[in-house]
Design an enzyme around this catalytic site. Structure first.
Site, mmCIF file in Angstrom:
data_model
loop_
_atom_site.group_PDB
_atom_site.id
_atom_site.type_symbol
_atom_site.label_atom_id
_atom_site.label_comp_id
_atom_site.label_asym_id
_atom_site.label_seq_id
_atom_site.Cartn_x
_atom_site.Cartn_y
_atom_site.Cartn_z
ATOM 1 N N GLU A 1 22.305 34.159 11.117
ATOM 2 C CA GLU A 1 23.096 33.024 10.616
ATOM 3 C C GLU A 1 23.835 32.371 11.780
ATOM 4 O OE1 GLU A 1 23.790 31.120 7.639
ATOM 5 O OE2 GLU A 1 24.912 30.095 9.211
ATOM 6 N N GLY B 1 28.517 31.302 11.952
ATOM 7 C CA GLY B 1 29.666 32.134 12.312
ATOM 8 C C GLY B 1 30.274 32.805 11.098
ATOM 9 N N CYS C 1 27.106 26.935 0.338
ATOM 10 C CA CYS C 1 27.754 27.233 -0.934
ATOM 11 C C CYS C 1 29.155 27.828 -0.747
ATOM 12 C CB CYS C 1 26.863 28.185 -1.723
ATOM 13 S SG CYS C 1 27.565 28.672 -3.288
ATOM 14 N N SER D 1 20.242 23.136 3.411
ATOM 15 C CA SER D 1 20.252 21.676 3.473
ATOM 16 C C SER D 1 21.557 21.175 4.065
ATOM 17 C CB SER D 1 20.080 21.100 2.067
ATOM 18 O OG SER D 1 21.196 21.428 1.261
ATOM 19 N N HIS E 1 22.182 29.092 -7.408
ATOM 20 C CA HIS E 1 21.580 30.150 -8.230
ATOM 21 C C HIS E 1 20.057 30.099 -8.180
ATOM 22 C CE1 HIS E 1 23.130 26.744 -10.563
ATOM 23 N NE2 HIS E 1 22.039 26.812 -11.285
ATOM 24 N N HIS F 1 34.784 33.820 -34.375
ATOM 25 C CA HIS F 1 35.657 32.730 -34.788
ATOM 26 C C HIS F 1 37.099 33.061 -34.414
ATOM 27 C CE1 HIS F 1 37.301 29.495 -37.197
ATOM 28 N NE2 HIS F 1 38.173 30.356 -37.688
HETATM 29 P P1 FAD Z 1 22.487 27.089 2.519
HETATM 30 O O1 FAD Z 1 23.554 27.538 1.643
HETATM 31 O O2 FAD Z 1 22.534 25.711 3.065
HETATM 32 O O3 FAD Z 1 22.438 28.142 3.722
HETATM 33 C C1 FAD Z 1 21.610 28.008 4.815
HETATM 34 C C2 FAD Z 1 22.263 28.654 6.003
HETATM 35 O O4 FAD Z 1 21.316 28.721 7.049
HETATM 36 C C3 FAD Z 1 23.453 27.876 6.548
HETATM 37 O O5 FAD Z 1 24.607 28.683 6.576
HETATM 38 C C4 FAD Z 1 23.027 27.486 7.967
HETATM 39 O O6 FAD Z 1 24.097 27.584 8.883
HETATM 40 C C5 FAD Z 1 21.972 28.522 8.269
HETATM 41 N N1 FAD Z 1 20.958 28.065 9.242
HETATM 42 C C6 FAD Z 1 20.269 26.894 9.268
HETATM 43 N N2 FAD Z 1 19.404 26.872 10.288
HETATM 44 C C7 FAD Z 1 19.530 28.065 10.921
HETATM 45 C C8 FAD Z 1 18.899 28.658 12.036
HETATM 46 N N3 FAD Z 1 17.926 28.024 12.714
HETATM 47 N N4 FAD Z 1 19.292 29.894 12.417
HETATM 48 C C9 FAD Z 1 20.260 30.561 11.748
HETATM 49 N N5 FAD Z 1 20.881 30.054 10.682
HETATM 50 C C10 FAD Z 1 20.523 28.828 10.267
HETATM 51 N N6 FAD Z 1 25.205 24.617 -5.994
HETATM 52 C C11 FAD Z 1 25.460 25.239 -7.152
HETATM 53 O O7 FAD Z 1 24.584 25.922 -7.677
HETATM 54 N N7 FAD Z 1 26.683 25.156 -7.764
HETATM 55 C C12 FAD Z 1 27.684 24.418 -7.234
HETATM 56 O O8 FAD Z 1 28.777 24.362 -7.810
HETATM 57 C C13 FAD Z 1 27.447 23.723 -6.029
HETATM 58 N N8 FAD Z 1 28.417 22.993 -5.463
HETATM 59 C C14 FAD Z 1 28.168 22.360 -4.278
HETATM 60 C C15 FAD Z 1 29.176 21.586 -3.726
HETATM 61 C C16 FAD Z 1 28.970 20.926 -2.534
HETATM 62 C C17 FAD Z 1 30.088 20.097 -1.941
HETATM 63 C C18 FAD Z 1 27.718 21.070 -1.856
HETATM 64 C C19 FAD Z 1 27.492 20.385 -0.544
HETATM 65 C C20 FAD Z 1 26.708 21.831 -2.405
HETATM 66 C C21 FAD Z 1 26.917 22.473 -3.627
HETATM 67 N N9 FAD Z 1 25.921 23.245 -4.234
HETATM 68 C C22 FAD Z 1 26.172 23.858 -5.421
HETATM 69 C C23 FAD Z 1 24.603 23.410 -3.617
HETATM 70 C C24 FAD Z 1 24.494 24.770 -2.912
HETATM 71 O O9 FAD Z 1 25.507 24.842 -1.932
HETATM 72 C C25 FAD Z 1 23.139 24.953 -2.285
HETATM 73 O O10 FAD Z 1 22.128 24.734 -3.245
HETATM 74 C C26 FAD Z 1 22.976 26.352 -1.718
HETATM 75 O O11 FAD Z 1 23.959 26.610 -0.757
HETATM 76 C C27 FAD Z 1 21.593 26.531 -1.117
HETATM 77 O O12 FAD Z 1 21.477 27.798 -0.579
HETATM 78 P P2 FAD Z 1 20.488 28.101 0.645
HETATM 79 O O13 FAD Z 1 20.654 29.544 0.925
HETATM 80 O O14 FAD Z 1 19.140 27.578 0.362
HETATM 81 O O15 FAD Z 1 21.047 27.227 1.854
#
Ligand code: FAD
Ligand code: NAI
Length: 472
Positions: A36, A39, A45, A149, A328, A451
């Site tokens: 990751e 940091g 999320c 993303s 999720h 209820h």
């Molecule tokens: P991410 O959570 O984006 O994690 C990917 C990680 O990979 C990041 O920490 C990044 O630093 C790391 N990374 C990227 N490239 C590299 C690399 N080359 N080497 C090492 N590390 C790397 N979803 C919900 O279901 N409920 C909610 O209430 C909700 N609220 C949200 C509110 C906001 C303001 C935002 C922006 C999003 C919200 N989401 C919510 C969406 C949710 O955050 C994402 O769908 C979710 O985090 C996706 O998970 P992921 O593991 O695919 O990616």
């Protein structure tokens, strides 16, 4: 790990997709590492998404309730004032508690947490640029890409994100003071949640939305209703409107907008502009070209039904691949991908992934909406029950909203459930469970619900879809 045995699984990205995959892999006895770059663990999320936004939504709701919603309940409070610093600190405490918690869980499950940026050297060798300086290389029998993303920047000039005047969701979670006027570009989930937060805290908020309705794909009837409720709370909407150009100046931003249908132009001034027009996959610096993975037309990494990319041994899950960008959804995929690696099978039911907007009232849905069913030519029936007729909502003085069941006309199979109302986000779990087990609306309506609870509105809407509700 250079020189050591290869890992069974290396996961790139420690968000909800990546860290859940890592924990599951550890539990399955696989030798696992999670890389990751941020940091801290938890991804978008936990750090700048779901968690901090929900902390601000909850506390700004309490602030607004203290202001406007206590007197008629018989609770007299003296002067109410905002301490934004404390509210932000409370949010930060929730975030750190949870991200540290994830770190603890990785440790507990014997996952190596590698702090740095991962990049493919070959399909089974990942170079890591370590956060503390230096480099390392890890070798893996299986790699799972879970890089998530990031915010899509506004195309064109004048609206480059500086996180001060033009902010993304990340800036909107950390403003140092309440802006007088906020313009939100994009009436999707982020725009409505974070627009609500700042409106409650005292900003004038205008949402500019390109499409004819807000809510990015929710059931049309619910979207209309939802927009009305938010408008009543003081959010101004300009739908069917696009931003044409913008200029930043010393105390704000001037936006030139244009009606999509009538071409009418208008200038809007804002102290702060929140750009929330969607998110895009993160694939840069991953070395995908070195291993021959090509992106689809939306910049995502394509996968097959088993999360395999085009390169053997490399899987991909979460926001960086197909499907809704939800925490999720990423988590379920993380578990499925690891189970496929370990046992050869794993599964996610994409027809039953709930969506929740954590405004007040909340909006939640699962399955298909009326527009989708009409387009597919499905013969369906609708049953609705308003919270106005629910005894618990009445005692709570929280009667805004409706539960809407959509069922297959002959079999009563539940095709979709759409809720606006208090606790909709919790209630939708019942709909998801019913749909997962293929319960019919009648199965739900014949299940005894306590209820007085809000859930009785859920049962009544199920009943209304094929027969008549009792209390309405
Ligand atoms: P991410 O959570 O984006 O994690 C990917 C990680 O990979 C990041 O920490 C990044 O630093 C790391 N990374 C990227 N490239 C590299 C690399 N080359 N080497 C090492 N590390 C790397 N979803 C919900 O279901 N409920 C909610 O209430 C909700 N609220 C949200 C509110 C906001 C303001 C935002 C922006 C999003 C919200 N989401 C919510 C969406 C949710 O955050 C994402 O769908 C979710 O985090 C996706 O998970 P992921 O593991 O695919 O990616
Ligand atoms: P979104 O896709 O939900 O909404 C973007 C909105 O912007 C759409 O309504 C779209 O029509 C509009 N739009 C696009 N371009 C525009 C333009 N040029 N001018 C005006 N409007 C324009 O995207 P958002 O809100 O940025 O959120 C991204 C994703 O993050 C969501 O799709 C969701 O997956 C996730 N998320 C989930 C949350 C939850 O589950 N509660 C909370 C926040 C985010």
């Amino acid at each position: 790990a250079t020189g050591a045995d290869p890992y069974d699984v290396v996961i790139i990205g420690g968000g909800p997709g990546g860290y859940v995959a890592a924990i599951r892999a550890g539990q399955e006895g696989l030798r696992t590492a999670c890389i990751e770059s941020r940091g801290s663990l938890g991804g978008t999320c936990l750090n700048v998404g779901c968690i901090p936004s929900k902390a601000l939504l909850n506390n700004s709701h309490h602030y607004e309730a203290a202001h406007h919603d206590m007197k008629h309940r018989g609770v007299d409070i003296g002067n109410v004032s905002l301490n934004l610093d404390t509210m932000m600190k409370a949010k930060d405490t929730s975030v750190t508690g949870l991200t540290k918690g994830v770190e603890g869980l990785l440790k507990k499950n014997k996952v190596d947490y590698i702090k740095g940026t991962g990049s493919f050297n070959s399909p089974n060798k990942i170079d890591v640029n370590l956060l503390d300086g230096g480099e390392t290389q890890v070798e893996a029998k299986n790699v799972i890409i879970a890089t998530g993303s990031e915010v899509t920047p506004f195309p064109g000039q004048g609206l480059e994100i500086d996180e001060k005047q033009v902010i993304s969701s990340t800036g909107a979670l950390d403003l140092p003071k309440v802006p007088k006027k906020m313009v939100v570009i994009g009436g999707g989930i982020i725009g409505l949640e974070l627009g609500s937060v700042w409106r409650r805290l005292g900003a004038e908020v205008t949402v500019v939305e390109f499409m004819g309705s807000v809510g990015a794909g929710m059931d049309g009837e619910i979207a209309k209703n939802f927009q009305k409720i938010l408008a009543k709370q003081g959010v101004e909407f300009k739908v069917n409107t696009k931003v044409v150009s913008a200029e930043k100046h010393a105390d704000g931003v001037k936006l030139n907008v244009e009606g999509v249908k009538d071409g009418k132009s208008e200038a809007i001034d804002a102290e702060v502009v929140l750009c929330s027009i969607g998110r895009r996959p993160v694939t840069r610096n991953l070395g995908l070209d070195k291993i021959g993975i090509e992106l689809d037309n939306k910049g995502r990494i394509p996968v097959d039904g088993q999360y395999n990319t085009s390169v053997p041994g490399v899987k991909c899950i979460g926001d960086v691949t197909f499907g809704p960008m939800l925490a999720h959804k990423a988590e379920e995929e993380g578990i499925a991908a690891v189970e496929i690696i370990k046992h050869g099978h794993g599964h996610v039911n994409y027809d039953v992934i709930p969506s929740v907007i954590y405004t007040y009232p909340e909006v939640a849905w699962v399955g298909r909406n009326e527009e989708q069913l009409k387009e597919a030519g499905v013969n369906y029936k609708v049953g609705k029950f308003p919270f106005l007729a629910n005894s618990r909502a009445k005692t709570n003085m929280d009667t805004e909203g409706t539960v809407k069941f959509i069922i297959e006309a002959d079999t009563y199979e539940i095709l979709g459930v759409h809720i606006i109302g208090p606790n909709a986000g919790e209630m939708i779990a019942s709909a998801a469970l019913a749909m997962e087990y293929k319960a019919s609306a009648e199965d739900v309506a014949r299940t005894c619900h306590a209820h007085p609870t809000l859930s009785e509105a859920f049962k009544e809407a199920a009943l209304a879809s094929y027969s008549k509700p009792i209390q309405w």
